[in-house]
Design a protein around this motif. Structure first.
Motif, PDB file in Angstrom:
ATOM      1  N   ASP A  23       0.832  -1.209   0.000  1.00 56.73           N
ATOM      2  CA  ASP A  23       0.000   0.000   0.000  1.00 56.73           C
ATOM      3  C   ASP A  23       0.860   1.251   0.000  1.00 56.73           C
ATOM      4  OD1 ASP A  23      -2.354  -1.394  -0.099  1.00 56.73           O
ATOM      5  OD2 ASP A  23      -2.734  -1.290   2.067  1.00 56.73           O
ATOM      6  N   GLY A  24       1.959   1.231   0.759  1.00 56.66           N
ATOM      7  CA  GLY A  24       2.840   2.391   0.820  1.00 56.66           C
ATOM      8  C   GLY A  24       3.619   2.634  -0.464  1.00 56.66           C
ATOM      9  N   GLN A  25       3.865   1.583  -1.220  1.00 58.18           N
ATOM     10  CA  GLN A  25       4.671   1.694  -2.438  1.00 58.18           C
ATOM     11  C   GLN A  25       3.845   1.611  -3.718  1.00 58.18           C
ATOM     12  OE1 GLN A  25       7.823   2.600  -2.229  1.00 58.18           O
ATOM     13  NE2 GLN A  25       7.531   2.545  -0.018  1.00 58.18           N
ATOM     14  N   ARG A  26       2.537   1.458  -3.581  1.00 59.26           N
ATOM     15  CA  ARG A  26       1.678   1.248  -4.750  1.00 59.26           C
ATOM     16  C   ARG A  26       1.879   2.281  -5.866  1.00 59.26           C
ATOM     17  NH1 ARG A  26      -2.027  -2.204  -4.826  1.00 59.26           N
ATOM     18  NH2 ARG A  26      -2.402  -2.145  -2.585  1.00 59.26           N
ATOM     19  N   PRO A  27       1.877   3.602  -5.570  1.00 60.25           N
ATOM     20  CA  PRO A  27       2.054   4.564  -6.677  1.00 60.25           C
ATOM     21  C   PRO A  27       3.386   4.383  -7.412  1.00 60.25           C
ATOM     22  CG  PRO A  27       1.307   5.689  -4.680  1.00 60.25           C
ATOM     23  CD  PRO A  27       1.623   4.281  -4.292  1.00 60.25           C
ATOM     24  N   ARG A  28       4.445   4.151  -6.669  1.00 62.26           N
ATOM     25  CA  ARG A  28       5.758   3.967  -7.316  1.00 62.26           C
ATOM     26  C   ARG A  28       5.790   2.684  -8.139  1.00 62.26           C
ATOM     27  NH1 ARG A  28      10.181   4.565  -2.780  1.00 62.26           N
ATOM     28  NH2 ARG A  28      11.592   4.492  -4.570  1.00 62.26           N
ATOM     29  N   LEU A  29       5.195   1.607  -7.613  1.00 58.28           N
ATOM     30  CA  LEU A  29       5.190   0.333  -8.330  1.00 58.28           C
ATOM     31  C   LEU A  29       4.333   0.431  -9.597  1.00 58.28           C
ATOM     32  CD1 LEU A  29       4.887  -2.098  -5.296  1.00 58.28           C
ATOM     33  CD2 LEU A  29       6.927  -1.662  -6.680  1.00 58.28           C
ATOM     34  N   LEU A  30       3.169   1.043  -9.480  1.00 54.99           N
ATOM     35  CA  LEU A  30       2.321   1.204 -10.667  1.00 54.99           C
ATOM     36  C   LEU A  30       3.019   2.043 -11.735  1.00 54.99           C
ATOM     37  CD1 LEU A  30      -1.181   1.722  -9.001  1.00 54.99           C
ATOM     38  CD2 LEU A  30      -0.334  -0.303 -10.216  1.00 54.99           C
ATOM     39  N   ALA A  31       3.726   3.086 -11.297  1.00 60.73           N
ATOM     40  CA  ALA A  31       4.463   3.918 -12.249  1.00 60.73           C
ATOM     41  C   ALA A  31       5.553   3.104 -12.955  1.00 60.73           C
ATOM     42  CB  ALA A  31       5.073   5.120 -11.536  1.00 60.73           C
ATOM     43  N   LEU A  32       6.234   2.241 -12.201  1.00 59.38           N
ATOM     44  CA  LEU A  32       7.270   1.390 -12.818  1.00 59.38           C
ATOM     45  C   LEU A  32       6.668   0.446 -13.848  1.00 59.38           C
ATOM     46  CD1 LEU A  32       9.656   0.241  -9.952  1.00 59.38           C
ATOM     47  CD2 LEU A  32      10.273   1.453 -12.030  1.00 59.38           C
ATOM     48  N   PHE A  33       5.604  -0.240 -13.462  1.00 62.63           N
ATOM     49  CA  PHE A  33       4.985  -1.181 -14.396  1.00 62.63           C
ATOM     50  C   PHE A  33       4.488  -0.458 -15.645  1.00 62.63           C
ATOM     51  CE2 PHE A  33       4.228  -3.882 -10.484  1.00 62.63           C
ATOM     52  CZ  PHE A  33       5.201  -4.812 -10.820  1.00 62.63           C
ATOM     53  N   SER A  34       3.999   0.746 -15.459  1.00 65.68           N
ATOM     54  CA  SER A  34       3.539   1.530 -16.599  1.00 65.68           C
ATOM     55  C   SER A  34       4.719   1.980 -17.460  1.00 65.68           C
ATOM     56  CB  SER A  34       2.758   2.736 -16.096  1.00 65.68           C
ATOM     57  OG  SER A  34       2.384   3.551 -17.166  1.00 65.68           O
ATOM     58  N   ARG A  35       5.765   2.499 -16.829  1.00 64.53           N
ATOM     59  CA  ARG A  35       6.921   2.994 -17.575  1.00 64.53           C
ATOM     60  C   ARG A  35       7.587   1.875 -18.374  1.00 64.53           C
ATOM     61  NH1 ARG A  35      10.803   5.406 -13.858  1.00 64.53           N
ATOM     62  NH2 ARG A  35      11.981   3.499 -13.880  1.00 64.53           N
ATOM     63  N   TYR A  36       7.647   0.681 -17.787  1.00 67.89           N
ATOM     64  CA  TYR A  36       8.269  -0.448 -18.491  1.00 67.89           C
ATOM     65  C   TYR A  36       7.278  -1.198 -19.383  1.00 67.89           C
ATOM     66  CZ  TYR A  36      12.688   0.027 -16.086  1.00 67.89           C
ATOM     67  OH  TYR A  36      13.903   0.486 -15.645  1.00 67.89           O
ATOM     68  N   ARG A  37       6.042  -0.709 -19.429  1.00 66.72           N
ATOM     69  CA  ARG A  37       5.003  -1.301 -20.282  1.00 66.72           C
ATOM     70  C   ARG A  37       4.865  -2.808 -20.063  1.00 66.72           C
ATOM     71  NH1 ARG A  37       7.321   2.571 -24.180  1.00 66.72           N
ATOM     72  NH2 ARG A  37       5.789   4.197 -24.467  1.00 66.72           N
ATOM     73  N   ILE A  38       4.790  -3.183 -18.803  1.00 65.85           N
ATOM     74  CA  ILE A  38       4.614  -4.594 -18.466  1.00 65.85           C
ATOM     75  C   ILE A  38       3.143  -4.940 -18.711  1.00 65.85           C
ATOM     76  CG2 ILE A  38       4.753  -6.328 -16.629  1.00 65.85           C
ATOM     77  CD1 ILE A  38       7.497  -5.194 -17.485  1.00 65.85           C
ATOM     78  N   PRO A  39       2.872  -5.978 -19.479  1.00 62.98           N
ATOM     79  CA  PRO A  39       1.476  -6.367 -19.715  1.00 62.98           C
ATOM     80  C   PRO A  39       0.787  -6.697 -18.386  1.00 62.98           C
ATOM     81  CG  PRO A  39       2.958  -7.544 -21.195  1.00 62.98           C
ATOM     82  CD  PRO A  39       3.819  -6.826 -20.205  1.00 62.98           C
ATOM     83  N   PRO A  40      -0.471  -6.316 -18.242  1.00 61.32           N
ATOM     84  CA  PRO A  40      -1.183  -6.536 -16.981  1.00 61.32           C
ATOM     85  C   PRO A  40      -1.146  -7.986 -16.496  1.00 61.32           C
ATOM     86  CG  PRO A  40      -2.503  -5.182 -18.451  1.00 61.32           C
ATOM     87  CD  PRO A  40      -1.296  -5.617 -19.226  1.00 61.32           C
TER      88      PRO A  40
END
Length: 185
Positions: A23-40
């Motif tokens: 929960d504390g790292q969710r925004p950073r993790l979501l940004a990483l997955f988005s930046r690296y275009r990891i498929p859902p």
């Protein structure tokens, strides 16, 4: 080294500890997955890999949130490295499959060499030189890196990219040349 002693109980086994960290790292993790275009469909697998590493290395980690973000970043990089190698392997296999079974005729080999030579000529000059040093003159990767001013790690990356580009460009040519023969047969 860590402030925790080796063999200390894992704090991540406590109920809700992992969820609180996520929960504390969710925004950073979501940004990483988005930046690296990891498929859902692959996000959860990468996150689980990072969390398993966190559990196994818990006694050496000082700042779990930052460590988790860094590990997820590395997992994303590894994900794409492995995926690109799979693509290169598949492309290379398609090129090999496109070659005639048994011995190729002199004309087929000549055409393949001509096409490959033309495609290598279209590569950027430094990449052409790298291919020449490595595969024509037999330089080792470290020697080619020193001769061209590359870092040794970038030699394999540049070579893989060049081969991928050559494979992608060579496949359509082979398909176009094989099509008339297939249509008449």
């Amino acid at each position: 080294m860590s402030e925790r002693s080796a063999g200390a109980p894992c704090p991540w086994h406590e109920e809700g500890a992992v969820e609180a960290l996520l929960d504390g790292q969710r925004p950073r993790l979501l940004a990483l997955f988005s930046r690296y275009r990891i498929p859902p469909e692959d996000v959860e697998d990468l996150l689980q890999q990072a969390l398993l590493a966190l559990i196994y290395q818990h006694d050496r980690i000082r700042t779990p949130g930052s460590w988790l973000v860094g590990t997820v970043r590395n997992c994303c990089r590894t994900y794409w490295t492995e995926r690109s190698r799979q693509v290169y392997d598949a492309v290379d296999q398609r090129v090999l499959d496109g070659l005639p079974a048994g011995e190729a005729s002199r004309q087929e080999l000549h055409d393949l060499r001509r096409d490959l030579s033309q495609l290598v000529g279209e590569l950027p000059p430094r990449t052409r030189e790298l291919i020449r040093l490595r595969y024509l003159l037999g330089y080792e990767p470290a020697e080619a890196a020193a001769a061209l001013g590359y870092s040794p790690a970038s030699v394999s990356k540049t070579t893989l990219r060049a081969f991928a580009k050559l494979s992608r460009r060579l496949l359509p040519r082979q398909a176009a040349e094989a099509a008339p023969a297939t249509a008449s047969g």
